[in-house]
Motif scaffolding. Structure first.
Motif, short mmCIF file in Angstrom:
data_model
loop_
_atom_site.label_atom_id
_atom_site.label_comp_id
_atom_site.label_asym_id
_atom_site.label_seq_id
_atom_site.Cartn_x
_atom_site.Cartn_y
_atom_site.Cartn_z
N LEU A 254 42.78 51.76 33.34
CA LEU A 254 43.08 51.12 34.61
C LEU A 254 44.54 51.33 35.01
O LEU A 254 44.86 51.39 36.21
N GLY A 255 45.42 51.42 34.03
CA GLY A 255 46.83 51.62 34.34
C GLY A 255 47.22 53.07 34.50
O GLY A 255 48.39 53.37 34.76
N GLY A 256 46.26 53.99 34.35
CA GLY A 256 46.58 55.41 34.36
C GLY A 256 46.41 56.11 35.68
O GLY A 256 46.44 57.35 35.73
N GLY A 257 46.18 55.35 36.76
CA GLY A 257 46.06 55.98 38.07
C GLY A 257 44.71 56.60 38.35
O GLY A 257 44.58 57.38 39.30
N HIS A 258 43.71 56.25 37.56
CA HIS A 258 42.38 56.84 37.75
C HIS A 258 41.57 56.15 38.84
O HIS A 258 40.60 56.73 39.35
N VAL A 259 41.91 54.91 39.15
CA VAL A 259 41.16 54.14 40.14
C VAL A 259 42.14 53.45 41.09
O VAL A 259 43.31 53.25 40.78
N ASP A 260 41.61 53.07 42.25
CA ASP A 260 42.43 52.41 43.26
C ASP A 260 42.48 50.90 43.09
O ASP A 260 43.36 50.24 43.64
N GLY A 261 41.54 50.35 42.36
CA GLY A 261 41.48 48.91 42.17
C GLY A 261 40.39 48.58 41.18
O GLY A 261 39.70 49.48 40.67
N ALA A 262 40.22 47.29 40.91
CA ALA A 262 39.22 46.89 39.91
C ALA A 262 38.52 45.61 40.34
O ALA A 262 39.13 44.72 40.94
N ILE A 263 37.23 45.55 40.02
CA ILE A 263 36.43 44.34 40.16
C ILE A 263 36.00 43.95 38.76
O ILE A 263 35.45 44.78 38.02
N LEU A 264 36.29 42.71 38.38
CA LEU A 264 36.03 42.28 37.01
C LEU A 264 35.19 41.03 37.02
O LEU A 264 35.42 40.12 37.81
N PHE A 265 34.19 40.97 36.12
CA PHE A 265 33.41 39.75 36.01
C PHE A 265 32.99 39.53 34.56
O PHE A 265 32.99 40.44 33.75
N SER A 266 32.68 38.26 34.27
CA SER A 266 32.26 37.82 32.94
C SER A 266 33.36 37.96 31.89
O SER A 266 33.06 38.11 30.71
N LEU A 267 34.63 37.93 32.30
CA LEU A 267 35.69 37.93 31.30
C LEU A 267 35.71 36.59 30.58
O LEU A 267 35.49 35.54 31.17
N GLU B 261 34.44 43.98 49.40
CA GLU B 261 35.08 43.96 50.71
C GLU B 261 36.53 43.50 50.60
O GLU B 261 37.44 44.08 51.21
N LEU B 262 36.78 42.44 49.82
CA LEU B 262 38.15 41.96 49.65
C LEU B 262 39.02 43.01 48.98
O LEU B 262 40.17 43.23 49.37
N LEU B 263 38.48 43.66 47.96
CA LEU B 263 39.26 44.67 47.26
C LEU B 263 39.55 45.87 48.15
O LEU B 263 40.70 46.34 48.23
N CYS B 264 38.54 46.35 48.84
CA CYS B 264 38.74 47.52 49.72
C CYS B 264 39.69 47.20 50.86
O CYS B 264 40.49 48.05 51.28
N GLY B 265 39.65 45.97 51.35
CA GLY B 265 40.60 45.58 52.38
C GLY B 265 42.02 45.66 51.87
O GLY B 265 42.92 46.15 52.56
N ALA B 266 42.23 45.18 50.64
CA ALA B 266 43.58 45.21 50.06
C ALA B 266 44.03 46.64 49.78
O ALA B 266 45.19 47.00 50.02
N VAL B 267 43.12 47.47 49.29
CA VAL B 267 43.50 48.83 48.87
C VAL B 267 43.62 49.78 50.04
O VAL B 267 44.61 50.53 50.15
N TYR B 268 42.64 49.77 50.94
CA TYR B 268 42.55 50.81 51.95
C TYR B 268 43.01 50.35 53.34
O TYR B 268 43.24 51.20 54.21
N GLU B 269 43.12 49.05 53.55
CA GLU B 269 43.49 48.56 54.87
C GLU B 269 44.73 47.68 54.87
O GLU B 269 45.16 47.21 55.93
#
Length: 338
Positions: free
Chosen positions: A120-133, A311-319
């Motif tokens: 996740l810290g290596g620039g492979h993705v634009d953001g993350a969605i995490l559940f059940s931590l 939607e929340l993540l994509c708004g933060a990342v792309y918009e």
């Protein structure tokens, strides 16, 4: 036979009557493009079947077009549980609408945390969605330090105060109150609960708290912990019946566990709802409408919550929007089991 050439960004601009730069701004989600222009460009892109050059686009936007979806559930349980299938369906559909691809990551083994954190810290993705931590999971804090945009499914206790994380959750405590209040209104006086595991996300604690809100003096023997699985809940219900054979109501903290409770009651010769009324939580139709009898349950919009997280993540990342946490309301759906 000659093959027709692929449409270019210049073809899109010409058909839409705008500049190449404007098309590029629409593709890259740049701000300050009029809504009618965005709609027109997207229509032309769909008509022409234009596919952007992803490598060139990444050089310009510094975006990968990929979003990590991280789950602590074992892979076999994840794909067998209709809840997660429904949640992931909502996430995938919304990511697709934004032109992003989901990358599914699992935290099955102890060394997976370091591997996933590095990824996740290596620039492979634009953001993350995490559940059940789990509450003692520090992956959320590690992500926060990298600055990677992230949205959590469920209120998180993973390594920091809840306010540090954007999350989407349902009103777990309020939904549990609805379920137990309904059982009391039916005249049930010995209401048991099958809870989720306390070492996962706080939903299990919240649903147990809702049960106790309605029954503050409930006999502790009427509470049994399970693991959000059918067989685990069946074992829990057998244990409850051994301790409290006079129980006449059950609130199970998930539909899958409610199905396990129904199975155990059937094995013990208890009629539902005549002898014991049962209420679940989730309102997953593939479970609630398939049990015998059909299950009264607390409805949460699982697929909708998946869409909202993406939607929340994509708004933060792309918009460039600033997302805030959302708690989705619940409602009771009454069927034959109660």
């Amino acid at each position: 036979m000659t093959q027709s050439r692929r449409p270019t960004i210049e073809d899109v601009a010409r058909r839409a009557g705008v500049s190449r730069t404007t098309v590029s701004r629409v593709l890259n989600g740049a701000p300050k493009v009029r809504a009618e222009v965005i709609e027109k460009v997207r229509e032309v892109i769909a008509d022409l079947g234009y596919v952007p050059n992803q490598a060139a686009r990444q050089l310009v936007t510094r975006r990968t077009g990929a979003v990590a979806v991280v789950a602590t559930q074992p892979q076999d349980r994840l794909f067998m549980d209709p809840f997660f299938d429904c949640l992931l369906r909502g996430v995938r559909r919304e990511l697709t609408r934004h032109g992003a691809q989901a990358v599914l990551l699992f935290l099955d083994e102890p060394d997976d945390h370091a591997r996933v954190a590095d990824y996740l810290g290596g620039g492979h993705v634009d953001g993350a969605i995490l559940f059940s931590l789990r509450p003692d999971d520090h992956l959320g804090a590690l992500i926060a330090r990298t600055g990677l945009p992230a949205v959590f499914g469920g209120r998180s206790r993973a390594g920091a105060d809840d306010t540090a994380y954007v999350h989407v959750d349902c009103d777990n405590r309020g939904g549990a109150r609805q379920a137990v209040t309904h059982l009391r209104a039916l005249g049930r006086t010995r209401i048991a609960t099958v809870t989720g595991p306390y070492d996962q996300e706080p939903s299990a604690d919240d649903r147990l708290a809702g049960y106790r809100d309605v029954l503050p003096g409930a006999d502790p023997a009427l509470t049994e912990r399970a693991d959000y699985t059918l067989h685990g809940a069946a074992r829990a219900l057998h244990a409850l019946l051994d301790r409290c054979p006079d129980l006449d109501g059950v609130f199970a903290a998930s539909d899958l566990m409610a199905a396990g409770a129904l199975q155990a009651l059937h094995e013990r010769g208890r009629r539902v709802p005549e002898d014991v009324a049962v209420v679940g939580f989730d309102d997953l139709t593939q479970i609630a409408e398939a049990t015998s009898p059909p299950l009264t349950t607390v409805h949460q919009d699982v697929e909708g919550m998946g869409r909202l997280m993406a939607e929340l993540l994509c708004g933060a990342v792309y918009e460039g929007t600033t997302p805030g946490s959302v708690v989705v309301p619940t409602r009771l759906v009454v069927r034959e089991s109660a």
